[in-house]
Each structure stands twice: as C-alpha cells, then as structure tokens.
Design an enzyme around this catalytic site. Structure first.
Site, short mmCIF file in Angstrom:
data_model
loop_
_atom_site.label_atom_id
_atom_site.label_comp_id
_atom_site.label_asym_id
_atom_site.label_seq_id
_atom_site.Cartn_x
_atom_site.Cartn_y
_atom_site.Cartn_z
N ARG A 41 -26.72 -13.29 27.91
CA ARG A 41 -26.59 -13.95 26.53
C ARG A 41 -25.25 -14.92 26.87
NH1 ARG A 41 -23.34 -13.58 21.85
NH2 ARG A 41 -24.65 -13.94 19.99
N SER A 109 -33.72 -10.08 16.42
CA SER A 109 -32.75 -9.80 15.63
C SER A 109 -33.21 -9.70 14.11
CB SER A 109 -31.72 -10.79 15.87
OG SER A 109 -31.11 -10.78 17.11
N LYS A 138 -20.09 -12.73 17.01
CA LYS A 138 -21.18 -13.59 16.90
C LYS A 138 -20.87 -15.11 16.08
CE LYS A 138 -25.90 -13.47 14.88
NZ LYS A 138 -26.48 -14.10 15.71
N1 TZP Z 1 -25.71 -9.80 16.71
C1 TZP Z 1 -25.40 -9.32 15.64
S1 TZP Z 1 -23.73 -8.95 15.78
C2 TZP Z 1 -23.65 -9.52 17.41
C3 TZP Z 1 -24.65 -10.19 17.65
C4 TZP Z 1 -25.05 -10.78 19.08
C5 TZP Z 1 -22.32 -9.58 18.40
C6 TZP Z 1 -22.13 -8.22 18.61
O1 TZP Z 1 -20.57 -8.39 19.52
P1 TZP Z 1 -19.50 -7.08 19.21
O2 TZP Z 1 -18.32 -7.79 20.00
O3 TZP Z 1 -20.15 -5.78 19.69
O4 TZP Z 1 -19.56 -6.92 17.83
#
Ligand code: TZP
Ligand code: MG
Length: 207
Positions: A41, A109, A138
């Site tokens: 990612r 997702s 995000k």
């Molecule tokens: N999808 C929903 S929240 C997120 C993604 C890719 C980010 C999650 O990152 P973190 O730092 O664990 O909150």
C-alpha cells in the site's frame, strides 16, 4: 501459504511512514513479529516504483509463507503473482475484478452494513471494516464506524472480516472482547521503536 481463516495480524508496506529505513527491512520485521498478511500500500508511489518494491516484497513474503496482497492495482497484483488484491469502494468493482483475478484473493474495504452485505453478495473473499477508531493515516477520510459495525459483522458476515483504522496496543483488546480476532494496523506498528516487538504484542492479544 496461510489461509485467510488463519489471519489475525494484517500488516502493510511502510508508505509515508518509511523515514530513512529500507522498506524491505520494515516488512521483514513485521513478518518476524507475526504478520500474517503484507499489503503493498503505497499511495504516493509511481507504478514503476511499486513494481520494484512489490518484486522484493513478493520474494520475502513467499519465503516466509506470508500472504501478499496488492492494494488498488489489479495489474500489479497479477504481474507480481500476489495472493490477491484489495479494492476500495472507489476502485474497480469486484464484478469486474473477479474474472481477471480468478481464484486469487479479492478483498474489499467496507464502511457500512450496506457495503458489507454488497461485498459478500458480490463474492469478496474477505472484507476490511473501518475506520473503527480515529485515524490520521487514511487520506480520504470515512466516518468512524466504531465497534458497533464490527459486532454486527460478527453476527452476519460469513467471510473473514478485518477491523481497520486507529487500532493499536491500547485498544486492540476491545476488538477481541467483541469476538473480532483480525486487525489491520499501520501507524501503531510503523511508529513503534521496535516494529517486530510491537507486532508480537498485538498478535499475542489477537490470539
Ligand atoms: N482504511 C481504513 S482506516 C485505514 C485504512 C487503510 C488506515 C489505517 O491506518 P492506522 O494507522 O492503523 O489507523
Ligand atoms: Mg483503493
């Protein structure tokens, strides 16, 4: 290679948390700490760079029996012979992805009960649900779904579901307490002084 049912700790390539580290080292540390999945990612990276990094991550994940999933890019997932692809609500819909991905993993997702039901109906192999908690990772912010949606998924979701968003050492137990043993974690791992150890702590709580 692990099956999705066996997954508890879902991890990522470093993205903007790389700092001065080697991305392969960061991924290897997560695998040593018990990561069951590594997702490529890299939101700001060109496809060419993603391909270069992906080749290295495919190699390290294969050697360790860790699942390797590519975010967003079906073409890269196939070129890299990844185990699967992860698609967001704004990416290629699963109806179009499935014939290309064949029996490889397709994850989706989701951010609501409606999206969960749609993803299951359209043949997703697993879903991500979130953001469960507040997150600054995000880029395109969705509304926080809270533990409620995870509880609902436990009741009605027949495929593996992974909680994501703001999950870390201090709140991961709350997921386990409502019966969710799968979590995707980015910043709590990437910002930890010892990545391998942080993964071990999280994995132990999920087990
Ligand atoms: N999808 C929903 S929240 C997120 C993604 C890719 C980010 C999650 O990152 P973190 O730092 O664990 O909150
Ligand atoms: Mg996406």
């Amino acid at each position: 290679m692990k099956s999705l049912e066996e997954v508890s700790l879902y991890c990522f390539s470093p993205g903007r948390f790389l700092k001065d580290r080697d991305p392969v080292d960061v991924v290897e540390a997560q695998i040593m700490g018990g990561a069951d999945v590594i997702q490529l990612r890299e939101k700001g990276m060109s496809k060419r760079y993603k391909l270069d990094l992906g080749l290295k991550l495919r190699d390290v994940t294969k050697r360790n029996g860790t699942l390797f999933i590519v975010n967003d890019d079906i073409d890269l997932a196939l070129i890299l012979d990844a185990d699967g692809v992860h698609l967001g609500q704004d990416d290629i819909p699963i109806q179009f992805a499935r014939p290309i991905m064949k029996d490889k993993i397709v994850g989706v997702s989701t951010h609501s009960l409606k999206q969960i039901k749609e993803a299951v109906k359209s043949g997703a192999d697993y879903i991500g649900i979130g953001p469960v908690f507040e997150t600054t990772t995000k880029e395109d912010k969705e509304k926080i779904v809270g533990l409620d949606l995870i509880s609902k998924a436990r009741e009605l979701c027949p495929i593996p579901y992974v909680a994501i968003g703001g999950i870390g050492k201090d709140n991961i137990k709350s997921l386990v307490e409502i019966g969710c043993h799968r979590a995707a974690v980015i910043s709590d791992i990437m910002l930890a002084p010892d990545i391998e150890q942080q993964c071990k702590v999280l994995k132990e709580i999920l087990s």
